[in-house]
Enzyme design. Structure first.
Site: not given
Ligand code: ADP
Length: 405
Positions: A7, A98, A186, A247, A390
């Site tokens: 990842n 990923r 996501h 963000r 994940e």
């Protein structure tokens, strides 16, 4: 079957090795037998490599000018030294990566071929921080493990079949032709949480309408119908939608025009402003970390309180938008750092949807729920907290693909 998961991000690279039976997938995510982390930002030109395996924790500072040799050094701890868990690198059966951006072409996990590498390269323009790091990981594996099966698990894949009405921006038609559209991110987490929800409720995923709330530093919601994403809050890039740690999420685009015209902003400065200096950090002036924002609220900081109020308002309004796309709601799912841990955010989000007959069990919500239903037994909408996994979702896809091949 030994499955390695990589990842790779801009500032770090997480990796882990799963050992799972060849003939069946375990019902519950197993613990990896080896976990590695490279922190590229440790010090200028020096990476910190951490490995946890075989009851050993190894920490090294590694000077570097290029990243691939550091990745190779990390992976060598799988078959060498005190953290050794395999006799030989050839024991690694498949490697899953990923990959943040795969565009709309890839709607499921895909074996990596030269064509897939080319696509990841093409999307560097849209994921300038992540996609180059993924390619580095893929090249490092090719170098060390030769022709081992490598699989790309795209963050965008789960959303790739969203209806046009949800994924096309109402700019000009030229945007559609150029691929300027909502991709969503996501995806691995949203999909994993939807599947785990169906398991926990004992229902068929194809019969459920769900909203999954992935609330970490980055945050997005997905509207899931019949196991498919039909709408999501992140867009062309992971900047759209909810207010996040640093963000802004969605803002009126005219603000950017105003800043360019009147305050001399250029693209780089806008990029920094919107991605790194806004959100919880920008409004509170304290931190992008919700825990620190909450501590500041406790200490009486009014800007921290304002940041939290905005966060909740944005979350509720985006949930409303997902709800409208679904037309019915069977379950609401919270996941990732904030979703799994911040009971106050969950309570505030749920409060706005009590009109649906949604009833949160205050005691369960305030506990430390994990893969658990936290609504009351008579609630018309189930509410769950799912620990997102994940890496395990990536390993599972690798297992399935390697058996197909
Ligand atoms: P990333 O997107 O970087 O993977 P995470 O999923 O780890 O992010 O989520 C990070 C966020 O989770 C931070 O804002 C952090 O404050 C929040 N968080 C983690 N633990 C808690 C907690 N116990 N209470 C409130 N917020 C928490």
């Amino acid at each position: 079957m030994k499955i390695l998961v990589l990842n790779a991000g801009s500032s770090s690279q997480k990796s882990c090795l799963y050992d799972i039976p060849d003939d069946r997938l375990p019902d519950h995510p197993p613990k990896p037998i080896w976990e590695g982390l490279i922190d590229w930002t440790h010090q200028a030109g020096v990476a910190e490599v951490k490995v946890e395996a075989a009851e050993t924790l190894l920490k090294q500072q590694v000077p570097f000018s290029s990243r691939i040799p550091v990745i190779e050094q990390l992976l060598a701890t799988l078959w060498n030294g005190s953290t050794q868990v395999i006799a030989d690198r050839a024991e690694i059966h498949v490697v899953g990566h990923r990959v943040v951006h795969g565009g709309r072409k890839y709607h499921e996990s895909t074996p990596i071929t030269p064509e897939v590498k080319e696509a990841i390269e093409q999307f560097i323009e849209l994921a300038p921080v992540h996609n180059p790091a993924h390619l580095e990981g893929i090249n490092a594996i090719e170098h060390i493990l030769g022709s081992v099966l490598q699989v790309a698990v795209f963050d965008t894949a789960f959303h790739a079949q969203m209806p046009d009405a949800a994924s096309i921006y109402p700019g000009t038609y030229e945007w559609v032709e150029k691929g300027i559209r909502r991709y969503g991110f996501h995806g691995t987490s949203h999909q994993y949480c939807a599947e785990r929800t169906a398991e926990l409720l004992g229902e068929n995923l194809n019969d459920l309408k769900l909203i999954t709330c992935h609330l970490g530093n980055g945050a997005s919601l997905a509207a899931i119908c019949n196991g498919r994403s039909i709408d999501t809050t992140m867009g062309f890039t992971p900047l759209d939608g909810l207010m996040m740690g640093s963000r802004s999420g969605s803002v009126d685009p005219s603000i950017l025009i105003h800043l360019i015209r009147h305050e001399g902003y250029d693209a780089d400065r806008l990029d920094h402003l919107l991605n790194s200096a806004s959100g919880l950090l920008g409004i509170s002036g304290v931190s992008n970390d919700l825990r620190q924002v909450m501590s500041a609220i406790d200490a009486g900081n009014p800007r921290a309180k304002l940041a939290l109020d905005l966060y909740i308002h944005r979350l509720r309004s985006c949930m409303g938008s997902m709800l409208a796309s679904l037309g019915r709601l069977d379950a609401l799912i919270f996941t990732a750092g904030i979703g799994e841990n911040a009971s106050n955010i969950r309570a505030a989000a749920c409060e706005a949807f009590e009109f649906l007959g949604l009833k949160l069990d205050a005691e369960k919500n305030a506990g430390r729920p994990r893969d658990q239903i936290i609504s009351t037994s008579d609630s018309k909408v189930k509410v769950l907290v799912i620990h997102t996994q994940e890496d395990w979702a990536i390993a599972r896809d690798c297992w399935k693909l390697s058996r197909k091949g």
